[in-house]
Design an enzyme around this catalytic site. Sequence first.
Site, short mmCIF file in Angstrom:
data_model
loop_
_atom_site.label_atom_id
_atom_site.label_comp_id
_atom_site.label_asym_id
_atom_site.label_seq_id
_atom_site.Cartn_x
_atom_site.Cartn_y
_atom_site.Cartn_z
CD GLU A 280 -2.56 1.17 2.70
OE1 GLU A 280 -3.53 1.93 2.81
OE2 GLU A 280 -2.19 0.38 3.61
CE LYS A 341 -8.64 0.51 2.80
NZ LYS A 341 -7.67 1.02 3.82
CB CYS A 391 -4.89 -1.48 4.68
SG CYS A 391 -4.18 -1.21 6.34
#
Length: 522
Positions: A280, A341, A391
Amino acid sequence: MALSLSRGAAPWTLAAIAGLAQAASLALPGTGQPLWWLQIASLALLARVLLAAPRTARGGAWRAAGLGWLFACCWLVGTFWWLFISMHTYGGLAAPLAALAVLALAAFLGSYYAVACGIFWASVGVNKAWTAIIFAAWWLLAELARGQWWTGFPWGAGGYAHPDGPLAVLARSVGVYGMGFAASLLAMGLAQWCPRDLRSARWWGGAALALLVWGGLAWQREAAVRDVQANAGAPVSLALLQGNIPQDEKFQPGSGVPLSLAWYGEQLRAADAQLVVAPETAIPLLPQQLMPGYLQGVTRRYREGDQALLLGIPMGSLEAGYTNSVLGFAAGLGQPYLYDKHHLVPFGEFIPPLFKWFTEMMHIPLGDFARGGVGQASLPWAGQRLAPNICYEDLFGEELAARFVDPAQAPTVLVNVSNIGWFGDSIAIPQHLTISRLRALELERPMVRATNTGATAVIDHRGDVTARLAPHTRGVLLAQVQGREGAATPYAWWAGRFGLAPLWLGAAALALLAWRRRWRRA
C-alpha cells in the site's frame, strides 16, 4: 472464605481479567499466536459471572450490562491499544488525548456487548441449552453490530482466535462470526457445566450430536479442499516487497519519499519473479507528482514481458477525488489494471461528519478518499485471477466474498497490500496476519500479503502460513503461490449474495424464540 461471584468487587475484577485474557487469546503477547482455548475460557469466565448475579437483585439487568461493558472495554483496549501509536507518535495528538480517544472508542463499541449482556440476564431461565443459545445469539448480534454499524470496526472479533482450533472447520460454512457464535455457545455451556451433568442422558446425547456435527464438517472440509483443483496453472513465483520505510518519514519529501522511490524503483527493475507485489502506497506520490518517466520506467518490463506487477499508489486529483489504489501491469492489458479501495478507514482515509477538526490535528496526508466499488474485477493474468484488497479491507470477508458470485470471475489468488507502519512494532502485525488467515479459510483461496513493515507473507488455501518475511526489516520475500479455483465455499456463496444478513436474521430469530420460551414458562 469462598470467593463470591455475586457481590462486592470480585465479579467486576473477574470481568476485567476475563476481558484482558480475551485480548491475549487473539495474539498472545510475545509470540503473536492466537489461543482458541483461552478465548473460550475467558468468555466462559464472563458467562459464569453473569450467571452468578442474583436473580432477585434490583437493577440486575443493569448490573449484567455493566459487567459485559467492563469485559468488552478491557478486551478492546487490550486488542487495539496500538491506535495510540498512530494518533500520538505519528499523528501528533497529545498523549492524554490519544489515550482518551482509544478508551472512548472501546467504551463506545463496548456498549453493544453491554446491551447483549443486559438482555441476556433478563431472558435467561429456561434450561441450560436455551441459556447457552440465548447468550450466543445476543453475543453474535453484538459482534455483528460492531462489525457493520458506523462503517464497522470488527478488529479483534472472537472468531479470530480460532484459525488453528477445532472451530476452524466452521470457517468455510459460516465465517468468522459463525465461529464466534459457536465459541460463545461453548463458553456458556462450560460456564454452566457441573459434574452431575455426566449422569444426564440428555447431556451425553447433546455431546454426541455436537461431536457428530463437528466430524461431518471436518470431513466435508477436507473433501472440499481436495476437490478445489490446482488447475489455475503451475505454482507462481513471487517477489513480495517490504520497504520498511519509517512511518514518520514516509510522506516527507526530503527523506521518506526519495527513499521509497529509490528502493522500490530498484526492486521493481531487478525482480525476476513471475508476480511482483509492492505494498500500500509503496509509491507515496500521485502519478502526476512523480518525476517524468519514473512510473513508465519501473513498469515497462511488466507491460512488455511475461511478468505481472501489483503496485500500491494513491490515484486521482483534487477535482476528481483521491483514491487509495493498486495499479496492475502485465503484457496485453492495454491500460493498467486499477483497483480502488472500497472500505475506507475512518479518520485515516475519510472524515466522518463533524470530525474535520480531529483530522487536522492528526496531519494525515490525503485524509479524505473516494471509495471504489464492492466486488471489483480481478486482474486476469497467465490463467490467474488476482484479487487485490488494501490494508484492513480483509477484515470484511463478506465484501471479498462478493467477488465469488460469478464463478467464472472468482479469484484464484487473493492479494493484500498493507501499510500498518502507523502502529509501530506492536501486536497489530500478528493480529492482521491472523485476519488474512481467516479469509483464506473462509474462501479457500491463498492470500498473498505485501506490507511496508509486516507481516509480509504467503498463506495457502488452508489458512497456513507457508512463507514469511521478518517484520520491521527491508527485504524481498521470494516464495511461491498455487492458485486455486473451483466451487465457492458455502460462506462465499451466501455472503457474496446476501452479506451478513443471514447471520443477523438467524441470531435475531434465536433470541426472539428463546425469549418467547422463557416467558411462556415464567
